[in-house]
Design a protein around this motif. Structure first.
Motif, PDB file in Angstrom:
ATOM      1  N   VAL A  82       0.819  -1.145   0.003  1.00 24.07           N
ATOM      2  CA  VAL A  82      -0.056   0.215  -0.108  1.00 24.07           C
ATOM      3  C   VAL A  82       0.884   1.286  -0.055  1.00 24.07           C
ATOM      4  O   VAL A  82       0.657   2.200  -0.767  1.00 24.07           O
ATOM      5  CB  VAL A  82      -1.125   0.174   1.220  1.00 24.07           C
ATOM      6  N   ALA A  83       2.011   1.294   0.903  1.00 22.74           N
ATOM      7  CA  ALA A  83       2.823   2.379   0.826  1.00 22.74           C
ATOM      8  C   ALA A  83       3.437   2.623  -0.454  1.00 22.74           C
ATOM      9  O   ALA A  83       3.769   3.768  -0.751  1.00 22.74           O
ATOM     10  CB  ALA A  83       3.887   2.007   1.745  1.00 22.74           C
ATOM     11  N   ASN A  84       3.831   1.485  -1.305  1.00 21.18           N
ATOM     12  CA  ASN A  84       4.322   1.671  -2.469  1.00 21.18           C
ATOM     13  C   ASN A  84       3.309   1.925  -3.579  1.00 21.18           C
ATOM     14  O   ASN A  84       3.724   2.088  -4.768  1.00 21.18           O
ATOM     15  CB  ASN A  84       5.301   0.493  -2.683  1.00 21.18           C
ATOM     16  N   ARG A  85       2.004   1.991  -3.247  1.00 27.60           N
ATOM     17  CA  ARG A  85       1.143   2.442  -4.240  1.00 27.60           C
ATOM     18  C   ARG A  85       0.863   1.134  -5.322  1.00 27.60           C
ATOM     19  O   ARG A  85       0.266   1.175  -6.290  1.00 27.60           O
ATOM     20  CB  ARG A  85       1.365   3.555  -5.019  1.00 27.60           C
ATOM     21  N   ASP A  86       1.429  -0.224  -4.950  1.00 26.41           N
ATOM     22  CA  ASP A  86       0.996  -1.163  -5.861  1.00 26.41           C
ATOM     23  C   ASP A  86      -0.427  -1.895  -5.138  1.00 26.41           C
ATOM     24  O   ASP A  86      -1.165  -2.322  -6.337  1.00 26.41           O
ATOM     25  CB  ASP A  86       1.842  -2.325  -5.346  1.00 26.41           C
ATOM     26  N   PRO A 146       5.229   1.361   7.418  1.00 25.80           N
ATOM     27  CA  PRO A 146       4.449   2.518   8.096  1.00 25.80           C
ATOM     28  C   PRO A 146       3.195   1.721   8.648  1.00 25.80           C
ATOM     29  O   PRO A 146       2.461   0.858   8.230  1.00 25.80           O
ATOM     30  CB  PRO A 146       4.269   3.297   7.001  1.00 25.80           C
ATOM     31  N   ASP A 147       2.745   2.330  10.020  1.00 21.98           N
ATOM     32  CA  ASP A 147       1.431   2.103  10.564  1.00 21.98           C
ATOM     33  C   ASP A 147       0.249   2.518   9.681  1.00 21.98           C
ATOM     34  O   ASP A 147      -0.751   1.820   9.647  1.00 21.98           O
ATOM     35  CB  ASP A 147       1.517   2.335  11.985  1.00 21.98           C
ATOM     36  N   ASN A 148       0.335   3.838   8.989  1.00 20.71           N
ATOM     37  CA  ASN A 148      -0.570   4.454   8.209  1.00 20.71           C
ATOM     38  C   ASN A 148      -0.008   4.472   6.959  1.00 20.71           C
ATOM     39  O   ASN A 148       0.406   5.749   6.768  1.00 20.71           O
ATOM     40  CB  ASN A 148      -1.038   5.503   9.118  1.00 20.71           C
ATOM     41  N   PRO A 149      -0.074   3.477   6.023  1.00 13.97           N
ATOM     42  CA  PRO A 149       0.404   3.828   4.672  1.00 13.97           C
ATOM     43  C   PRO A 149      -0.240   4.625   3.872  1.00 13.97           C
ATOM     44  O   PRO A 149       0.350   5.311   2.749  1.00 13.97           O
ATOM     45  CB  PRO A 149       0.714   2.497   4.057  1.00 13.97           C
ATOM     46  N   LEU A 150      -1.517   4.759   4.086  1.00  9.47           N
ATOM     47  CA  LEU A 150      -2.420   5.682   3.241  1.00  9.47           C
ATOM     48  C   LEU A 150      -2.421   7.184   3.756  1.00  9.47           C
ATOM     49  O   LEU A 150      -2.474   7.399   5.075  1.00  9.47           O
ATOM     50  CB  LEU A 150      -3.618   5.282   2.999  1.00  9.47           C
ATOM     51  N   PRO A 151      -2.514   8.300   3.083  1.00  6.42           N
ATOM     52  CA  PRO A 151      -2.290   9.435   3.568  1.00  6.42           C
ATOM     53  C   PRO A 151      -3.677  10.195   3.944  1.00  6.42           C
ATOM     54  O   PRO A 151      -4.590   9.366   3.634  1.00  6.42           O
ATOM     55  CB  PRO A 151      -1.659  10.421   2.255  1.00  6.42           C
ATOM     56  N   GLU A 152      -3.757  11.151   4.651  1.00  7.37           N
ATOM     57  CA  GLU A 152      -4.989  11.749   4.878  1.00  7.37           C
ATOM     58  C   GLU A 152      -5.618  12.461   3.762  1.00  7.37           C
ATOM     59  O   GLU A 152      -4.660  12.850   2.830  1.00  7.37           O
ATOM     60  CB  GLU A 152      -4.710  12.707   5.886  1.00  7.37           C
ATOM     61  N   PRO A 153      -6.784  12.341   3.442  1.00  2.73           N
ATOM     62  CA  PRO A 153      -7.387  13.232   2.238  1.00  2.73           C
ATOM     63  C   PRO A 153      -6.723  14.523   2.122  1.00  2.73           C
ATOM     64  O   PRO A 153      -6.370  14.845   0.889  1.00  2.73           O
ATOM     65  CB  PRO A 153      -8.847  13.177   2.456  1.00  2.73           C
ATOM     66  N   GLU A 154      -6.575  15.098   2.913  1.00  2.00           N
ATOM     67  CA  GLU A 154      -5.997  16.680   2.548  1.00  2.00           C
ATOM     68  C   GLU A 154      -4.658  16.816   2.733  1.00  2.00           C
ATOM     69  O   GLU A 154      -4.105  17.854   2.271  1.00  2.00           O
ATOM     70  CB  GLU A 154      -6.709  17.546   4.211  1.00  2.00           C
ATOM     71  N   ARG A 243     -11.629   9.105   1.392  1.00  2.00           N
ATOM     72  CA  ARG A 243     -12.660   9.451   2.406  1.00  2.00           C
ATOM     73  C   ARG A 243     -13.845   8.363   2.422  1.00  2.00           C
ATOM     74  O   ARG A 243     -14.239   8.113   3.361  1.00  2.00           O
ATOM     75  CB  ARG A 243     -13.522  10.788   1.973  1.00  2.00           C
ATOM     76  N   ALA A 244     -13.811   7.650   1.125  1.00  2.00           N
ATOM     77  CA  ALA A 244     -15.068   6.635   1.154  1.00  2.00           C
ATOM     78  C   ALA A 244     -14.708   5.370   1.958  1.00  2.00           C
ATOM     79  O   ALA A 244     -15.333   4.669   2.413  1.00  2.00           O
ATOM     80  CB  ALA A 244     -15.077   6.075  -0.362  1.00  2.00           C
ATOM     81  N   ILE A 245     -13.168   5.050   2.395  1.00  2.00           N
ATOM     82  CA  ILE A 245     -12.823   3.941   3.082  1.00  2.00           C
ATOM     83  C   ILE A 245     -12.611   4.385   4.481  1.00  2.00           C
ATOM     84  O   ILE A 245     -12.111   3.670   5.389  1.00  2.00           O
ATOM     85  CB  ILE A 245     -11.231   3.382   2.840  1.00  2.00           C
ATOM     86  N   GLY A 246     -13.042   5.780   5.016  1.00  2.00           N
ATOM     87  CA  GLY A 246     -13.119   6.234   6.377  1.00  2.00           C
ATOM     88  C   GLY A 246     -11.933   6.594   7.038  1.00  2.00           C
ATOM     89  O   GLY A 246     -11.886   6.815   8.129  1.00  2.00           O
ATOM     90  N   LEU A 247     -10.992   7.053   6.220  1.00  2.00           N
ATOM     91  CA  LEU A 247      -9.687   7.883   6.635  1.00  2.00           C
ATOM     92  C   LEU A 247     -10.219   9.087   7.515  1.00  2.00           C
ATOM     93  O   LEU A 247      -9.585   9.599   8.266  1.00  2.00           O
ATOM     94  CB  LEU A 247      -8.789   8.139   5.819  1.00  2.00           C
TER      95      LEU A 247
END
Length: 267
Positions: A82-86, A146-154, A243-247
């Protein structure tokens, strides 16, 4: 050979025990599988192409990793992907019951300690090869993820490649100035200003060349504008998926099942 010896040979062939020929065939097929597939870059397409016989010889059941170790490896590997955007998914680990849940706005996958996977959508397609690889001791799983590989929407930037866009703008500007200069030279040649317009002056060449330079500059300016607009739309689409996955609100999509203590798959 005696009758008793013949009976023993036939008995050995009939009881289903592997013979030397069977072992050689399995080893030959295993070598073919290793040459055919790149297990360091094993993905959904390879998994779909692999036959049942190839799967059996590629993955030895007796050496598979299962249980908590498998879930930990799957969790780390998925977070790294996820962190590598794969892979686009949110990864959650449940201890009671022990599960790894991966979900996005287009599907989900639940990984169980025995290595089985259930779910739907693109996430299930991406998770299955990861589970197969993490089940093998020879596969190296990233240790630091990383514990949170996805960034916050903003936190998603408006777009990328700004340096490339500026370089194109500079080139387009030079082309435009060159085109205007050639057209100006053609006009001056027609009116005989600055000593232009003599016998050696090719006015048609100046006009055509000037229009060509201006045309190229307009195409480049349009390319930059289109790239910036596309980057803006892609960034906004990515924010919407996050946002759709609840971040932002912490809520899962409605189709993702809850992992409560009562979730035992009917066991």
């Amino acid at each position: 050979m005696s009758d008793s010896s013949d009976e023993q040979v036939r008995a050995g062939q009939d009881d289903g025990s592997p013979t030397e020929t069977d072992s050689e065939d399995v080893e030959a097929l295993r070598k073919q599988v290793e040459e055919k597939y790149d297990f360091d870059d094993f993905g959904p397409a390879d998994m779909a192409e692999m036959t049942a016989e190839e799967w059996d010889v590629a993955f030895d059941e007796d050496s598979w990793i299962t249980g908590e170790d498998l879930l930990s490896r799957v969790e780390r590997d998925l977070r790294s992907r996820v962190a590598n955007r794969d892979v686009f998914a949110r990864i959650e680990r449940s201890e009671n019951p022990p599960r790894v849940l991966a979900y996005s706005d287009e599907g989900y996958a639940i990984v169980y300690p025995d290595g089985s996977v259930e779910g739907e959508g693109t996430v299930l397609r991406d998770v299955k090869p990861t589970v197969a690889l993490c089940s093998m001791d020879s596969y190296d799983v990233p240790e630091s993820v990383p514990d949170n590989p996805l960034p916050e929407p903003e936190a998603v930037p408006q777009g990328g490649g700004e340096l490339g866009n500026r370089m194109l703008q500079v080139i387009a500007g030079v082309q435009l100035l060159a085109g205007l200069a050639m057209l100006a030279g053609a006009v001056f040649a027609l009116v005989g200003v600055f000593g232009l317009g003599g016998p050696g002056t090719n006015i048609e060449f100046l006009v055509v060349g000037g229009l060509a330079f201006i045309g190229v500059s307009l195409v480049l300016f349009f390319t930059v504008a289109n790239a910036r607009l596309s980057d803006k739309f892609r960034a906004e689409e990515y924010r919407d998926r996050l946002r759709a996955i609840g971040l932002e609100d912490g809520e899962r999509p409605d189709f993702v099942p809850e992992l409560g203590a009562e979730d035992d798959r009917g066991e």
